[in-house]
Motif scaffolding. Structure first.
Motif, PDB file in Angstrom:
ATOM      1  N   SER A 226       0.820  -1.207   0.000  1.00 23.59           N
ATOM      2  CA  SER A 226       0.000   0.000   0.000  1.00 23.59           C
ATOM      3  C   SER A 226       0.855   1.259   0.000  1.00 23.59           C
ATOM      4  O   SER A 226       2.035   1.237   0.353  1.00 23.59           O
ATOM      5  N   ASN A 228       0.113   5.767   0.691  1.00 26.90           N
ATOM      6  CA  ASN A 228      -0.917   6.732   1.053  1.00 26.90           C
ATOM      7  C   ASN A 228      -0.365   8.150   1.031  1.00 26.90           C
ATOM      8  O   ASN A 228       0.837   8.387   1.161  1.00 26.90           O
ATOM      9  N   GLY A 247      -4.104   3.695  -1.390  1.00 27.98           N
ATOM     10  CA  GLY A 247      -4.342   2.679  -2.403  1.00 27.98           C
ATOM     11  C   GLY A 247      -3.339   1.564  -2.293  1.00 27.98           C
ATOM     12  O   GLY A 247      -2.277   1.720  -1.671  1.00 27.98           O
ATOM     13  N   PHE A 272      -8.745   1.022  -3.017  1.00 29.13           N
ATOM     14  CA  PHE A 272      -8.572   2.439  -2.724  1.00 29.13           C
ATOM     15  C   PHE A 272      -9.434   2.776  -1.517  1.00 29.13           C
ATOM     16  O   PHE A 272     -10.583   2.333  -1.418  1.00 29.13           O
TER      17      PHE A 272
END
Length: 284
Positions: A226, A228, A247, A272
């Motif tokens: 991930s 961010n 995401g 997301f």
């Protein structure tokens, strides 16, 4: 001479005291972050890309192509702060530490919810060859890019308690308060933050497949990655609200679907999240 030295010593001490006092007054709590801890709790809305889901067992092996899914929001609700019902909404928790003024390491849990859309036509490849004694044998057949109506009786597939992403993350924080003309950051501070992370998926999958008995247990199913980007608004030195766009990629190659360990599913997809978190930053 001794009298002169004494006056000089007193003057130097007084000067140092004044300088130190002024430094103490101007040095703000928010000037340095190194050594601080933070903890946060919040909620999310999620969205997911299409996914090919493969279901495998002793008498079947088929793939549903481009399956779609949605989240299961609770909205603004008391359950977010009710200790006995905190896992019902879609929630986010994080505990972190500033290893320097700008960088943090943290451990987090994103409790997302994933509900595969049912009662619609999907392309299916593979086969189902269940014994005639099983109720699901009515779906037996060979499938070669065939359009099949995925009814609720055929398949229910949800990670609703939930799609649990447990991860570690490294992030950077930058104070951008000066861009907004904010001078006293101990009253209000604006930070820009970005981070990357990785971890494991520990979903509690709610599944009913081919009219077999319902399965609904926690199981280590795969991994996730991930990234961010967020804005952190800190109030009165110790409290903050953080808004994040996050995401990533999820790959689960061992999703339990029935009580039989031979039955499992595989899928990968992108996700997301829009996250709102509330937290505290402090030193021990």
């Amino acid at each position: 001479m001794n009298y002169f030295n004494r006056i000089l010593s007193i003057g130097f001490t007084l000067f140092c005291t004044i300088v130190y006092s002024q430094t103490e007054q101007t040095l703000k709590y928010t000037t340095s972050n190194k050594g601080k801890f933070f903890v946060s709790w919040g909620g999310n809305r999620g969205a997911y890309s299409k996914s090919d889901i493969r279901f495998k067992g002793d008498n079947y092996d088929f793939t549903i192509s481009e399956a779609t899914a949605k989240d299961k929001p609770k909205g603004w609700h008391i359950d977010y702060v009710n200790p006995t019902r905190m896992t019902i909404p879609q929630t986010n928790a994080k505990l972190g530490y500033f290893i320097s003024d700008h960088y943090t390491v943290s451990l987090g849990l994103d409790h997302m919810k994933y509900v595969m859309n049912r009662n619609r036509d999907r392309t299916v490849n593979g086969y189902i060859d269940l014994p005639d004694s099983e109720l699901g044998s009515i779906y037996n057949g060979d499938f070669n890019n065939e359009s099949v109506f995925i009814s609720e009786d055929f398949l229910k597939f949800e990670h609703t308690d939930g799609l649990n992403y447990i991860y570690t993350e490294i992030a950077r924080y930058d104070d951008i308060s000066s861009l907004f003309g904010i001078n006293n950051t101990d009253i209000f501070q604006v930070n820009l933050t970005e981070g990357i992370g990785g971890g494991v998926l520990f979903p509690k999958t709610n599944a009913t497949l081919l009219q077999k008995d319902r399965y609904d247990e926690f199981h280590l199913a795969g991994y996730g990655l991930s990234a961010n980007l967020g804005v952190n608004l800190t109030f009165l030195k110790y409290f903050f609200v953080q808004l994040n766009a996050k995401g990533g990629y999820i790959n689960m190659n061992d999703i339990r679907t029935t009580g039989d360990t031979a039955d499992h599913a595989e899928q990968s997809f992108y996700f997301f999240q829009r996250v709102v978190s509330f937290g505290s930053i402090f030193r021990l």
